[in-house]
Design a protein around this motif. Sequence first.
Motif, PDB file in Angstrom:
ATOM      1  N   ALA A  33       1.960  -4.201   3.832  1.00 32.74           N
ATOM      2  CA  ALA A  33       3.191  -3.436   3.993  1.00 32.74           C
ATOM      3  C   ALA A  33       2.931  -2.039   3.435  1.00 32.74           C
ATOM      4  N   ILE A  34       3.123  -1.033   4.270  1.00 34.57           N
ATOM      5  CA  ILE A  34       2.968   0.345   3.821  1.00 34.57           C
ATOM      6  C   ILE A  34       4.325   0.838   3.337  1.00 34.57           C
ATOM      7  N   ILE A  35       4.372   1.246   2.077  1.00 36.54           N
ATOM      8  CA  ILE A  35       5.621   1.667   1.463  1.00 36.54           C
ATOM      9  C   ILE A  35       5.555   3.152   1.139  1.00 36.54           C
ATOM     10  N   HIS A  36       6.631   3.858   1.448  1.00 30.24           N
ATOM     11  CA  HIS A  36       6.676   5.299   1.205  1.00 30.24           C
ATOM     12  C   HIS A  36       8.127   5.715   0.972  1.00 30.24           C
ATOM     13  N   GLY A  37       8.345   6.469  -0.089  1.00 24.71           N
ATOM     14  CA  GLY A  37       9.698   6.903  -0.395  1.00 24.71           C
ATOM     15  C   GLY A  37      10.662   5.767  -0.635  1.00 24.71           C
ATOM     16  N   GLY A  38      10.129   4.652  -1.160  1.00 23.32           N
ATOM     17  CA  GLY A  38      10.967   3.505  -1.466  1.00 23.32           C
ATOM     18  C   GLY A  38      11.269   2.606  -0.297  1.00 23.32           C
ATOM     19  N   ARG A  39      10.699   2.892   0.884  1.00 16.69           N
ATOM     20  CA  ARG A  39      10.962   2.088   2.085  1.00 16.69           C
ATOM     21  C   ARG A  39       9.671   1.560   2.694  1.00 16.69           C
ATOM     22  N   ILE A  40       9.760   0.408   3.331  1.00 11.77           N
ATOM     23  CA  ILE A  40       8.642  -0.126   4.102  1.00 11.77           C
ATOM     24  C   ILE A  40       8.621   0.596   5.447  1.00 11.77           C
ATOM     25  N   VAL A  41       7.532   1.306   5.732  1.00 10.00           N
ATOM     26  CA  VAL A  41       7.449   2.045   6.997  1.00 10.00           C
ATOM     27  C   VAL A  41       6.683   1.267   8.060  1.00 10.00           C
ATOM     28  N   ALA A  42       5.905   0.275   7.661  1.00  3.54           N
ATOM     29  CA  ALA A  42       5.185  -0.569   8.621  1.00  3.54           C
ATOM     30  C   ALA A  42       4.704  -1.820   7.899  1.00  3.54           C
ATOM     31  N   GLU A  43       4.567  -2.905   8.664  1.00  2.66           N
ATOM     32  CA  GLU A  43       4.092  -4.168   8.089  1.00  2.66           C
ATOM     33  C   GLU A  43       3.331  -4.948   9.149  1.00  2.66           C
ATOM     34  N   GLY A  44       2.260  -5.604   8.745  1.00  4.08           N
ATOM     35  CA  GLY A  44       1.493  -6.441   9.659  1.00  4.08           C
ATOM     36  C   GLY A  44       0.085  -6.630   9.161  1.00  4.08           C
ATOM     37  N   THR A  45      -0.725  -7.317   9.935  1.00  2.00           N
ATOM     38  CA  THR A  45      -2.143  -7.430   9.613  1.00  2.00           C
ATOM     39  C   THR A  45      -2.822  -6.093   9.909  1.00  2.00           C
ATOM     40  N   LEU A  46      -4.043  -5.934   9.432  1.00  2.00           N
ATOM     41  CA  LEU A  46      -4.774  -4.702   9.719  1.00  2.00           C
ATOM     42  C   LEU A  46      -4.961  -4.539  11.225  1.00  2.00           C
ATOM     43  N   ALA A  47      -5.244  -5.648  11.911  1.00  2.00           N
ATOM     44  CA  ALA A  47      -5.413  -5.598  13.363  1.00  2.00           C
ATOM     45  C   ALA A  47      -4.131  -5.133  14.054  1.00  2.00           C
ATOM     46  N   LEU A  67       0.842  -1.191   0.000  1.00  2.00           N
ATOM     47  CA  LEU A  67       0.000   0.000   0.000  1.00  2.00           C
ATOM     48  C   LEU A  67       0.874   1.237   0.000  1.00  2.00           C
ATOM     49  N   GLY A  68       0.655   2.109  -0.991  1.00  2.00           N
ATOM     50  CA  GLY A  68       1.436   3.336  -1.056  1.00  2.00           C
ATOM     51  C   GLY A  68       0.904   4.274  -2.109  1.00  2.00           C
ATOM     52  N   VAL A  69       1.266   5.537  -1.999  1.00  2.00           N
ATOM     53  CA  VAL A  69       0.841   6.535  -2.980  1.00  2.00           C
ATOM     54  C   VAL A  69       1.592   6.300  -4.286  1.00  2.00           C
ATOM     55  N   ASN A  70       1.172   6.986  -5.339  1.00  2.00           N
ATOM     56  CA  ASN A  70       1.891   6.904  -6.613  1.00  2.00           C
ATOM     57  C   ASN A  70       3.323   7.395  -6.414  1.00  2.00           C
ATOM     58  N   GLY A  71       4.280   6.637  -6.939  1.00  2.00           N
ATOM     59  CA  GLY A  71       5.679   7.007  -6.799  1.00  2.00           C
ATOM     60  C   GLY A  71       6.342   6.495  -5.535  1.00  2.00           C
ATOM     61  N   ALA A  72       5.624   5.682  -4.753  1.00  2.00           N
ATOM     62  CA  ALA A  72       6.171   5.190  -3.484  1.00  2.00           C
ATOM     63  C   ALA A  72       7.198   4.077  -3.675  1.00  2.00           C
ATOM     64  N   GLY A  73       7.176   3.429  -4.831  1.00  2.00           N
ATOM     65  CA  GLY A  73       8.099   2.329  -5.080  1.00  2.00           C
ATOM     66  C   GLY A  73       7.428   0.989  -5.319  1.00  2.00           C
TER      67      GLY A  73
END
Length: 245
Positions: A208-222, A38-44
């Motif tokens: 996995a939330i990706i931003h600026g080419g890096r994973i900033v957080a990972e896990g289940t929604l819970a 999950l990330g915005v356009n251009g996140a990687g």
Amino acid sequence: MIEVHELSKVFHDRKRGEIRALDAVSFRCQPGQIFGLLGVNGAGKTTCLRLLATILRPSGGTATVGGHDIVAAPDRVRASVGFLSTATALYDRLTAYEMVQYFGRLHGLDENALRARLEEIFTLLAMNEFRDRRCGQLSTGMKQKVSIARTLVHDPAVMIFDEPTLGLDVLTARTIVGFVRDCRARGKTVIFSTHVMSEVEKLCDAIAIIHGGRIVAEGTLAQLRECTGARDLEDIFVQLVEARP
């Protein structure tokens, strides 16, 4: 299974210099699981998926797809992967049947096995009505079904989806979402890239939330809800992205 360790990709631009599109990304995706990027356009996101599909070569790090290294055994990786994006890139002068048949031959399927597989897929996706129509005459939804069939023809163990519903109408998007769920139900390893929060909530077992080419957080929604204290995925996303240094 997909295993990614410290995967990086650097592009060089004459004006902008070094562009680090992907920076030491690591994660694991299991069979029978939908792993969301999950990330915005251009996140990687797209860069990551193109590396896994061997379309691009990494600048650093390693990854295996279906047990095969993306650098050492790219041919084996491609044989085990189905890649679906919004860009159907179909040849207008071929019929739907000819298009899928062509990709089956590219994957080296025996002609008898290929014929049986084509009948199975065209029935599964309700494509027999337009199987003999040229791709240039098909609607957007029909074209996307041809793309799905082309992706499925060699029955890959790993499915990679890169923003597959982007720009599609609601009914066609629902077809794609249903197809993704079906891949999980059949035990395939699925990685799903999107910037649409509702799709992640509906589909993904891990995120996995990706931003600026890096994973900033990972896990289940819970787990993401627990670590941020927020309930809404959009609020979780914004909180984690804004907290990134």
